[in-house]
Write an enzyme that holds these catalytic residues in place. Structure first.
Site, PDB file in Angstrom:
ATOM      1  CE  LYS A  63      -3.857  -2.397   2.170  1.00  0.00           C
ATOM      2  NZ  LYS A  63      -4.670  -2.700   3.342  1.00  0.00           N
ATOM      3  CD  GLN A  79      -3.646  -4.412   6.404  1.00  0.00           C
ATOM      4  OE1 GLN A  79      -3.703  -3.345   5.787  1.00  0.00           O
ATOM      5  NE2 GLN A  79      -4.134  -5.532   5.909  1.00  0.00           N
ATOM      6  CG  ASP A  86      -9.439   0.303   5.050  1.00  0.00           C
ATOM      7  OD1 ASP A  86      -9.194  -0.157   3.922  1.00  0.00           O
ATOM      8  OD2 ASP A  86      -8.755   0.053   6.071  1.00  0.00           O
TER       9      ASP A  86
HETATM   10  N1  GUN Z   1      -7.189  -6.635   6.229  1.00  0.00           N
HETATM   11  C1  GUN Z   1      -7.567  -7.365   5.143  1.00  0.00           C
HETATM   12  N2  GUN Z   1      -8.058  -6.551   4.186  1.00  0.00           N
HETATM   13  C2  GUN Z   1      -8.001  -5.295   4.670  1.00  0.00           C
HETATM   14  C3  GUN Z   1      -8.355  -4.036   4.137  1.00  0.00           C
HETATM   15  O1  GUN Z   1      -8.850  -3.892   3.009  1.00  0.00           O
HETATM   16  N3  GUN Z   1      -8.131  -2.971   4.965  1.00  0.00           N
HETATM   17  C4  GUN Z   1      -7.600  -3.109   6.196  1.00  0.00           C
HETATM   18  N4  GUN Z   1      -7.432  -2.013   6.908  1.00  0.00           N
HETATM   19  N5  GUN Z   1      -7.273  -4.269   6.711  1.00  0.00           N
HETATM   20  C5  GUN Z   1      -7.468  -5.349   5.950  1.00  0.00           C
END
Ligand code: GUN
Length: 291
Positions: free
Chosen positions: A58, A102, A125
């Site tokens: 990311k 995350q 998100d």
């Molecule tokens: N864990 C698995 N997928 C995601 C996501 O799209 N965003 C976040 N913050 N955590 C995750």
């Protein structure tokens, strides 16, 4: 001669991401010219190996497109109060337009409390209740990145959802539920299936579109797919040989589906691309408030 429906066409998430990221980079340049650098803060608590890979990707994607990014890595013993304090600081930091914690967070931290602490204007998100409510009611807000990426993939092949039957397998807050709402908004008839669904194959055989988001190999096999259906695979699993694979038996289903997404190289890259889109959008909204 009548046009034959295509069979086994791959929707390439890497190529589509590249095209979208070129647009993100140019929109970012336009903001930079106005003195605003879109910024994303990514918080990782603990050492989950998969999460470490995700956050690294990311942050790298932000750098590639000219966005500002901050990666905060915290010890697994970080307290909930300390994490909430960090989120509060980032909510008030004008150089940060998007905040992502995350998931999963360690068990002693309440994930819902953390998500609800993020300012909705920075919830790139799309997990905050305000974002979920906006999606449900068709108001402007941030859409969760994975189903948003799926919608972009359908758009890229010109798939008209109106009147089509979409079967979503999985009911998570991150993928299944928001996916169903997005498809509904485009006038599809939507069925949500889950672990308690008793007649999954009967339902998938009626589907013009199948979205598999369970997290288990071979949830969708060729005998479950109507010829010509579109199949999107959100799964991210390993087969017994350790190779990355999705929820769909790709080799078998590819022979029937009109379009199908591969794993890897399908929905995965699109999730990160839509995170960039949301972050850029958050920065553009701030810019529009200060013309
Ligand atoms: N864990 C698995 N997928 C995601 C996501 O799209 N965003 C976040 N913050 N955590 C995750």
């Amino acid at each position: 001669m009548k046009n034959q429906a295509p069979i086994g066409q791959i929707i390439d998430g890497v190529a589509l991401s590249q095209a979208l990221r070129a647009d993100i980079a140019s929109r970012t340049q336009a903001l930079l010219a106005r003195g605003i650098k879109p910024g994303l803060a990514v918080i990782l608590v603990g050492e989950n190996p998969a999460s470490q890979v995700y956050v690294r990707n990311k942050v790298r994607a932000c750098q590639d497109c000219g966005l500002h990014s901050v990666l905060e890595k915290h010890d697994a013993r970080m307290t909930e109060a300390d994490l909430l304090a960090r989120i509060d600081a980032l909510n008030n930091d004008p150089s940060i337009h998007g905040i992502l914690v995350q998931l999963p967070v360690p068990a002693h931290i309440n994930a819902s409390k953390v998500i609800e602490a993020i300012a909705p204007a920075k919830d790139v998100d799309g997990f905050h209740i305000a974002s979920a409510g906006a999606l449900m009611t068709g108001m402007p807000g941030f859409w969760p990145c994975t189903p948003y990426g799926c919608m972009k993939m359908l758009e890229s092949i010109g798939f008209e959802l109106k009147g089509k039957h979409a079967v979503v397998i999985g009911r998570s807050n991150i993928v299944g539920k928001p996916m169903a709402l997005m498809l509904l908004q485009k006038n599809a008839t939507v069925t949500i299936c889950h672990s308690g669904t008793q007649n999954l194959k009967d339902l998938t055989l009626q589907a013009d579109l199948i979205v598999a988001a369970v997290g288990k190999r071979n949830v969708v096999t060729a005998d479950m797919v109507k010829p010509g259906a579109v199949v999107l695979d959100v799964g991210m699993n390993r087969n017994p040989e350790g190779k990355l694979c999705g929820d769909v038996d790709f080799a078998g289903v590819k022979e029937l589906a009109s379009y199908i997404t591969p794993v890897p190289g399908g929905v995965g890259p699109m999730t990160i691309t839509m995170l960039l889109v949301n972050t850029l959008e958050a920065a553009e909204r701030v810019a529009s408030q200060h013309p």
